[in-house]
Design a protein around this motif. Structure first.
Motif, PDB file in Angstrom:
ATOM      1  N   ARG A  10      56.775  -9.814 -49.361  1.00 39.17           N
ATOM      2  CA  ARG A  10      58.185  -9.538 -49.686  1.00 39.17           C
ATOM      3  C   ARG A  10      59.111 -10.442 -48.873  1.00 39.17           C
ATOM      4  O   ARG A  10      60.108 -10.947 -49.349  1.00 39.17           O
ATOM      5  N   MET A  11      58.744 -10.649 -47.617  1.00 35.31           N
ATOM      6  CA  MET A  11      59.544 -11.554 -46.795  1.00 35.31           C
ATOM      7  C   MET A  11      59.480 -12.973 -47.379  1.00 35.31           C
ATOM      8  O   MET A  11      60.450 -13.735 -47.316  1.00 35.31           O
ATOM      9  N   ASN A  12      58.344 -13.292 -47.953  1.00 36.77           N
ATOM     10  CA  ASN A  12      58.151 -14.602 -48.569  1.00 36.77           C
ATOM     11  C   ASN A  12      59.175 -14.808 -49.683  1.00 36.77           C
ATOM     12  O   ASN A  12      59.822 -15.858 -49.763  1.00 36.77           O
ATOM     13  N   ILE A  53      67.344 -19.191 -41.087  1.00 38.91           N
ATOM     14  CA  ILE A  53      66.672 -17.899 -41.264  1.00 38.91           C
ATOM     15  C   ILE A  53      65.524 -18.046 -42.250  1.00 38.91           C
ATOM     16  O   ILE A  53      64.415 -17.551 -42.027  1.00 38.91           O
ATOM     17  N   SER A  54      65.785 -18.795 -43.328  1.00 36.92           N
ATOM     18  CA  SER A  54      64.732 -19.006 -44.320  1.00 36.92           C
ATOM     19  C   SER A  54      63.527 -19.698 -43.700  1.00 36.92           C
ATOM     20  O   SER A  54      62.382 -19.265 -43.885  1.00 36.92           O
ATOM     21  N   SER A  55      63.760 -20.760 -42.923  1.00 42.57           N
ATOM     22  CA  SER A  55      62.626 -21.485 -42.334  1.00 42.57           C
ATOM     23  C   SER A  55      61.877 -20.629 -41.334  1.00 42.57           C
ATOM     24  O   SER A  55      60.647 -20.677 -41.277  1.00 42.57           O
ATOM     25  N   ILE A  56      62.615 -19.850 -40.531  1.00 42.90           N
ATOM     26  CA  ILE A  56      61.941 -19.034 -39.526  1.00 42.90           C
ATOM     27  C   ILE A  56      61.052 -18.008 -40.214  1.00 42.90           C
ATOM     28  O   ILE A  56      59.890 -17.808 -39.831  1.00 42.90           O
ATOM     29  N   MET A  57      61.575 -17.383 -41.267  1.00 44.67           N
ATOM     30  CA  MET A  57      60.756 -16.379 -41.962  1.00 44.67           C
ATOM     31  C   MET A  57      59.541 -17.026 -42.609  1.00 44.67           C
ATOM     32  O   MET A  57      58.435 -16.488 -42.558  1.00 44.67           O
ATOM     33  N   GLY A  58      59.746 -18.208 -43.207  1.00 42.27           N
ATOM     34  CA  GLY A  58      58.616 -18.909 -43.801  1.00 42.27           C
ATOM     35  C   GLY A  58      57.558 -19.225 -42.760  1.00 42.27           C
ATOM     36  O   GLY A  58      56.360 -19.058 -42.999  1.00 42.27           O
ATOM     37  N   PHE A 100      54.701 -22.886 -35.509  1.00 49.89           N
ATOM     38  CA  PHE A 100      55.100 -22.532 -34.143  1.00 49.89           C
ATOM     39  C   PHE A 100      56.310 -23.355 -33.704  1.00 49.89           C
ATOM     40  O   PHE A 100      57.220 -22.842 -33.048  1.00 49.89           O
ATOM     41  N   LEU A 101      56.317 -24.644 -34.081  1.00 53.36           N
ATOM     42  CA  LEU A 101      57.485 -25.471 -33.740  1.00 53.36           C
ATOM     43  C   LEU A 101      58.748 -24.897 -34.383  1.00 53.36           C
ATOM     44  O   LEU A 101      59.805 -24.821 -33.755  1.00 53.36           O
ATOM     45  N   LEU A 102      58.620 -24.474 -35.644  1.00 55.88           N
ATOM     46  CA  LEU A 102      59.788 -23.929 -36.351  1.00 55.88           C
ATOM     47  C   LEU A 102      60.323 -22.699 -35.646  1.00 55.88           C
ATOM     48  O   LEU A 102      61.526 -22.560 -35.426  1.00 55.88           O
ATOM     49  N   VAL A 103      59.408 -21.779 -35.285  1.00 56.39           N
ATOM     50  CA  VAL A 103      59.855 -20.556 -34.623  1.00 56.39           C
ATOM     51  C   VAL A 103      60.518 -20.896 -33.285  1.00 56.39           C
ATOM     52  O   VAL A 103      61.455 -20.241 -32.848  1.00 56.39           O
ATOM     53  N   ALA A 104      60.052 -21.979 -32.654  1.00 52.88           N
ATOM     54  CA  ALA A 104      60.617 -22.318 -31.349  1.00 52.88           C
ATOM     55  C   ALA A 104      61.968 -23.005 -31.462  1.00 52.88           C
ATOM     56  O   ALA A 104      62.835 -22.788 -30.620  1.00 52.88           O
ATOM     57  N   VAL A 105      62.184 -23.855 -32.469  1.00 47.72           N
ATOM     58  CA  VAL A 105      63.408 -24.661 -32.432  1.00 47.72           C
ATOM     59  C   VAL A 105      64.471 -24.293 -33.455  1.00 47.72           C
ATOM     60  O   VAL A 105      65.648 -24.569 -33.220  1.00 47.72           O
ATOM     61  N   MET A 106      64.107 -23.662 -34.579  1.00 42.84           N
ATOM     62  CA  MET A 106      65.170 -23.304 -35.527  1.00 42.84           C
ATOM     63  C   MET A 106      66.178 -22.352 -34.886  1.00 42.84           C
ATOM     64  O   MET A 106      67.379 -22.477 -35.136  1.00 42.84           O
TER      65      MET A 106
END
Lengths: 535, 189, 400
Positions: A113-115, A177-182, A215-221
């Protein structure tokens, strides 16, 4: 071709699949969402490409012929934002959605659903951004769209930004937000949903590179989100993070931005490394050389990417010690990148090579990405970077890495997996035309940029001195050629979507290995409801 | 069924960790602001000087003579005439020196100004210490008003040996809107 | 419309051919392919470093591409139906990690050496403060040898006239300014040799003297880029950055630079022009400028409207045209053509006040233009673009 008999009659899944608009709006199926991401990113690629052509039309001749310099700046800004956040990143997320569950034997993404949500934020984010441009275009440049470059340096984007900067901030928050959730979805899927026996070190390299990317996305977005939040409060709530008048510092903005921005570069390119590491072994009919060193090289690139950010800002006047540190770290990052290129060459070495379309794109990637990497090494040397910085040399460098790098690898992935997605083989004639035209035009487009850059033409210039005129004309010709060539890929995709073409077998590429080739083509709506067994 | 619930639990655990991680990274962006200031204090990045008064008790080094230049700018549409009384002074490290800066407001309304110091070379910044400075607070000038603003400073004798010229620059900004909260002028832009 | 567009495209094409020839004949002086070696010791060190690293990456690149090409030809399936099976080799893997590392160390050593040399701005004889504005530069000579209060200050604007760069091919649409022919009644002029590089008042520097630049900005970030001196330093509002150069005594001449950090609409329209002259010549020049600065503004009245209009047009095209348009049609700034402020003689004082003090986004021009210039510009505004007030403003009206 390996005989795989498992084709036809996989209609058993159809009673699960919803139809019509609802299928796409409310989809929680990783394949449908992957398809949405891929079409969306392709649409954005065309929109961003159109903006690039406006830029190139203006720069074809010295003098201001087509647009006003103000609108020119809006084009460079939004072209960059769309290509980074709208074309390359969603395309790789689309590939991750489609392929990661198939590659690790999972029935779907872990958080379906988050997807859905992380995809459907994107069209709204880009409607806001493109809406600002349309308002500007049809209002004769007033109100102005974001015009401060995709790097939106303060105070040009804060104290001096147009009113639409607030729309831009909202839009960037939504993309973030979209990238972090992805990314969260990818991490949870890879960590928890692997089929029994699929250990981490058995995962295809594409899964590995995407895991590290995530992991990079979660760290920098979130850091990017922090930067635009500070911009917002600077603009409207009386803070002065980036305003010298209130005790802030415009250079602080650049530090925060590039702390996000440099890992972002690797976010765009690491999935490409994974794609190429899947394709070259297939068409060399040989295992990937140095699988373990590939994993470690990817991880060390990701870690080093956090300590090189200030090489984007050598000219802001850093102390000598800081400059030296960032120069050495930047040079160091070329070692693991080199390892990757050498591994691909060694994979080809003494293989049994054939050159189907995916392989052609992958080889073009290796060669042209290496060009971009080598000019990156030149840029790392600070004293010469003072000459290269913010000239067309830099523009040439990052377009080699991102267009003939990231985007070429995405084309490679599309030609490689289109049989799996659509059930038909991509049209070879159109595909060959697309490849050769793109390969030649991309070099006509970006190679002369090295020359004008070295000769001293700064980037984001709407008009230029006469010694730059000759090459700019050729660059513009290359740009239009490259742009028009991409219409061929539209045709290839539409034909596949309409199921026109040679029917694809479950494993259409004879040298291919991996779980995705064990399911029929096109991949049924639900796959791996029962986990496969990994030998 | 329990196997499915188990998977869901494991997924939620990872999800929770990652959400916390991204919230922390959002916070980290803001933590970079004070971190950067600390870094500036240590390395003299950007030539920022301390914005609080120093004690002024230090041994004078009479063997060394350092030139300190003063540069002024009225920045970002500020209309004040803002000049140093002397363009440069030669001082011994540790010697306490006063320099006055003159300001004049030619406009027909009151303006509040804030001077922002910057030292070049940046390495000298932590060694230029002020016991009193007009830049510690903002300054108000009525229409047509004039003032002499004092700045008292000394150089730390620990100033690196190779530095023999220091430039102290003040950029004067119009902060009337920021201080009074009056946004009318800004909106008109 | 169709035919106009066609005519303009052909005109532009012809223009390009002409400009292409004039550029081609000038390749040796103005390279359009490679980095400029420049004229200072530092810039030549940088050029040497550039050539060295270019060789290194070219050799590495060609080696890698050669291997790929060889493999693609020699190891194709028609030659080798059966692929080898190796997929690991510790020896080569260590080799291709260690060898690049060693090459990097060999590159890092000279780079560090040049960087340290660049950092040393001590013992300079001339200090010039460079300030970036949207969209021009100003130069202030602060100290020269024993004189620590030179006090020479001026602005430097793009000299290329709007008629040369303003050559739109689309009548309406995205270009709000209309066509060149409509605006100027002439076809686009041929572009000057120093198109987009020449300025009205260049920075003058003495040869053989160590010059220190203090780089700062008034509004947004700009970047002071002089390729021939290997200088690129960001100009940051509120902060000063340092750069320095020594141009050798035998390298007097004219050098060009540009702004290298996006600063808004007219980022491409604020070049840098430096004249490096012999030291004696510089001494004479700076003494004259100093005297001029000390003697106060020139308030000689204009003899007639034409004289004021001629100077006004020149100053308007340097200082006002980028925001208000060559025909007073507006843009970032307000329009002048036919507006009330420009045509109501009772509002002359207001017109003068706006130029001197600024208003909203309009900056003050008191520092950039002399009273005589301001009087000329206002006279021009009120008697051009279809405005016909006949007002003649004298320098004394502005100076009071």
């Amino acid at each position: 071709m390996t005989a795989v008999a498992a084709h036809h009659d996989h209609h058993d899944d159809h009673h699960h699949a919803p139809h019509g608009l609802k299928r796409w709006l409310f989809s929680t199926n990783h394949k449908d969402i992957g398809t949405l991401y891929l079409w969306f990113s392709f649409a954005m690629f065309m929109v961003g490409g159109f903006m690039a052509l406006v830029i190139r039309a203006e720069l074809m001749y010295p003098g201001m012929q087509v647009v006003d310099p103000e609108f020119f700046n809006q084009m460079t800004t939004v072209h960059g934002l769309i290509m980074v956040f709208g074309a390359v990143m969603p395309a790789t997320v689309g590939l991750a959605n489609w392929m990661i569950p198939l590659m690790i034997g999972a029935p779907d993404m872990a958080l379906p659903r988050m997807n859905n949500w992380s995809f459907w934020i994107l069209p709204f984010a880009f409607t806001i951004l493109i809406g600002a441009v349309l308002m500007s275009a049809f209002g004769d440049g007033n109100p102005s769209a974001p015009n401060f470059g995709w790097t939106f340096y303060a105070p040009l984007s804060t104290k001096y930004g147009p009113a639409s900067t607030d729309l831009f901030i909202l839009s960037v928050h939504m993309m973030g937000i979209s990238s972090i959730m992805g990314a969260i979805n990818v991490i949870v899927t890879v960590l928890n949903m692997r089929a029994p026996g699929m250990t981490m070190m058995k995962m295809p390299l594409f899964v590995w590179t995407w895991l590290i990317t995530a992991f990079l996305l979660v760290a920098v977005m979130p850091v990017l989100a922090g930067a635009v939040t500070m911009m917002l409060t600077d603009r409207h709530f009386g803070t002065s993070f980036f305003d010298a008048a209130g005790g802030g510092d415009p250079v602080l903005f650049q530090h925060i931005f590039w702390f996000f921005g440099h890992p972002e570069v690797y976010i765009m390119i690491l999935p490409s490394f994974g794609i190429v590491s899947a394709i070259i072994p297939t068409f060399a009919r040989k295992h990937l050389f140095g699988y373990a060193s590939m994993v470690y090289a990817t991880a060390s690139i990701a870690l080093l990417s956090f300590v090189v950010w200030a090489h984007h800002m050598f000219t802001v006047g850093m102390p000598l010690a800081g400059t030296l540190f960032f120069m050495y770290m930047t040079m160091l990052i070329s070692v693991p990148t080199g390892v990757k290129v050498f591994n691909w060459v060694a994979t080809m070495w003494r293989g049994s090579l054939t050159f189907e379309l995916p392989m052609k794109w992958a080889l073009a990637f290796v060669v042209l990405f290496t060009c971009g990497g080598l000019s990156g090494l030149m840029l790392a040397l600070t004293p010469v970077d003072f000459q290269y910085h913010d000239t067309y040399f830099v523009v040439a460098h990052f377009h080699y890495v991102l267009v003939s790098g990231a985007i070429f690898s995405i084309f490679a992935a599309a030609y490689y997996w289109l049989p799996k997605w659509s059930g038909v083989m991509p049209n070879t004639f159109l595909g060959e035309l697309h490849f050769w035209n793109s390969l030649l035009s991309v070099n006509l487009l970006f190679f002369p940029m090295h020359f004008v850059g070295l000769a001293g033409m700064p980037r984001r210039y709407a008009d230029y001195a006469l010694q730059f005129a000759d090459y700019n004309w050729w660059i513009s010709v290359g740009a239009f050629w490259f742009g028009i060539s991409q219409l061929l890929f539209v045709a290839v995709c539409v034909l596949c979507a309409m199921k026109k073409g040679k029917k694809a077998e479950a494993a259409p590429w004879e040298g291919a290995e991996g779980l995705e080739w064990t399911v029929p083509s096109p991949a049924p709506f639900h796959t791996f409801d029962t986990p496969p067994v990994i030998k | 069924m329990s196997e499915l619930n188990d998977l869901e639990q494991r997924n939620n655990r990872v999800l929770r960790k990652l959400v916390i991680g991204s919230v922390l990274m959002f916070g980290f962006a803001f933590a970079m602001v004070p971190l950067y200031d600390v870094l500036c204090d240590i390395t003299g990045l950007n030539g920022k000087t301390s914005d609080t008064a120093a004690s002024g008790e230090v041994q004078m080094d009479e063997d060394r003579l350092v030139t300190v230049q003063f540069v002024t700018t009225s920045s970002g549409g500020m209309v004040w005439d803002f000049t140093p009384q002397v363009r440069s002074v030669k001082v011994h490290p540790g010697e306490i020196t006063q320099v006055n800066f003159q300001v004049k407001n030619p406009a027909d309304h009151t303006i509040i100004g804030q001077a922002i110091p910057s030292v070049s070379p940046g390495l000298a910044a932590p060694h230029l210490l002020k016991t009193q400075c007009f830049c510690f607070d903002n300054q108000t000038l009525l229409a047509g008003g004039e003032a002499d603003m004092p700045m008292i400073f000394y150089l730390d004798p620990a100033l690196p040996k190779h530095i023999n010229t220091i430039t102290l620059s003040y950029a004067m900004f119009d902060v009337t809107e920021r201080v009074t909260g009056n946004k009318d002028k800004l909106a008109a832009r | 419309m169709q035919s106009t567009l066609f005519r303009r495209v052909t005109a532009a094409l012809t223009l390009l051919l002409v400009s292409g020839v004039s550029v081609a004949s000038d390749w040796t002086e103005r390279s359009n392919v490679n980095l400029r070696p420049g004229v200072t010791d530092i810039s030549q060190d940088v050029f040497g470093l550039h050539v060295a690293i270019l060789w290194v990456v070219s050799v590495i690149g060609l080696a890698v591409f050669g291997l790929i090409m060889y493999s693609a030809v020699a190891h194709r399936r028609s030659k080798r139906p059966q692929a080898a099976t190796f997929h690991e080799h510790v020896g080569v893997e260590i080799a291709w990690t260690v060898i690049p590392f060693i090459i990097l160390i060999f590159m890092a050593v000279p780079a560090t050496r040049v960087l340290i040399a660049m950092d040393d701005s001590a013992e300079s004889e001339l200090t010039v403060k460079v300030t970036g504005y949207r969209w021009n530069w100003s130069y202030e000579y602060l100290t020269y040898q024993d004189d620590n209060d030179v006090g020479v200050f001026f602005f430097s604007n793009l000299k290329t006239p709007a008629e040369q760069y303003h050559t739109p091919v689309l009548k309406n649409g995205l270009f709000p300014y209309g066509t060149a022919a409509d605006r100027f009644g002439v076809e686009p002029e041929e572009k000057d040799h120093n198109y987009m590089l020449a300025v009205d008042k260049p920075l003058i520097l003495p040869a053989g003297v160590k010059v220190r630049f203090l780089v700062t900005a008034d509004d947004v970030i700009h970047s002071f880029f002089m390729p021939d001196f290997a200088i690129k330093k960001d100009a940051i509002p509120g902060f000063v950055n340092e750069a320095w150069t020594v141009v050798p005594e035998d390298a007097t001449g004219i050098y060009y630079g540009q702004c290298a950090e996006l600063c808004g609409k007219n980022h491409a329209f604020m070049p840098i022009e430096v004249h490096v002259v012999a030291k004696e010549e510089f001494d004479t020049w700076i003494a004259e400028e100093k005297e001029k600065a000390a003697s106060g503004p020139d308030l000689t009245p204009f003899a007639n409207l034409e004289a004021a209009m001629a100077l006004g047009k020149e100053k308007y095209n340097a200082a006002c045209v980028l925001c208000h348009g060559a025909e007073g049609q507006g843009g970032i700034g307000l329009p002048f053509a036919g507006t009330e402020l420009m045509n109501d003689s009772a509002r002359i004082q207001e017109n003068i006040d706006v130029l001197i003090k600024g208003r909203n986004a309009m900056p003050s021009f008191a520092a950039q233009l002399t009273p005589r210039d301001i009087a000329a510009v206002i006279t021009y505004q009120r008697n051009a673009f279809g405005n016909e007030t006949g007002d003649l403003i004298q320098p004394a009206d502005v100076a009071k």
